[in-house]
Scaffold this motif. Structure first.
Motif: not given
Length: 139
Positions: A89, A91, A94-95, A98, A108-112
């Motif tokens: 997980e 960040k 994930k960025e 994505w 989005t890359a910020d999707d929880p």
């Protein structure tokens, strides 16, 4: 592993982003198409944390992935990967991984609900073509 074999493995995993991921569900294999990313020979795939594959992995982290041959002929190289999965997980990762191709599942890359499955390989099997003998690399 020889440098030549590693080069061939990386060529397949870098250039073939769609493959299958098989997990174990109720003591039986369950496969689905996934989009793969790599960091050297470690594979990552994006998913929603509410999926069955996440449940499968919590029960049994052993997986099998297949990448390569795009069915343009029988002579395309491909790899089989055996490994274990952990949830990632970070960040930053994930960025990094994505992209717009994931929008249908992860907006989005910020999707929880977005997480990465990190596949740490225990073994790679490289096939130059469908009739060739596997070149095996055990990690």
């Amino acid at each position: 592993m020889s440098d030549d074999l590693k080069k061939k493995l990386l060529e397949v995993v870098k250039n073939h982003k769609v493959g299958t991921l098989s997990t174990i569900r109720q003591n039986k294999p369950f496969s689905r198409f996934m989009m793969f990313f790599n960091d050297d020979l470690v594979l990552y795939t994006a998913t929603n944390k509410e999926t069955h594959k996440v449940e499968d992995i919590k029960a049994n982290p052993n997986v099998h992935a297949l990448l390569g041959n795009e069915c343009k002929g029988w002579d395309d190289p491909y790899v089989e990967v055996e490994g274990t999965v952990s949830v990632e997980e970070s960040k930053e990762l994930k960025e990094k991984f994505w992209n717009d191709h994931l929008k249908n599942w992860i907006p989005t890359a910020d999707d929880p609900n977005y997480l990465l499955l990190k596949i740490t390989p225990s073994s790679y099997r490289y096939f130059e073509k469908s009739s060739s003998k596997a070149e095996v690399y055990d990690l």
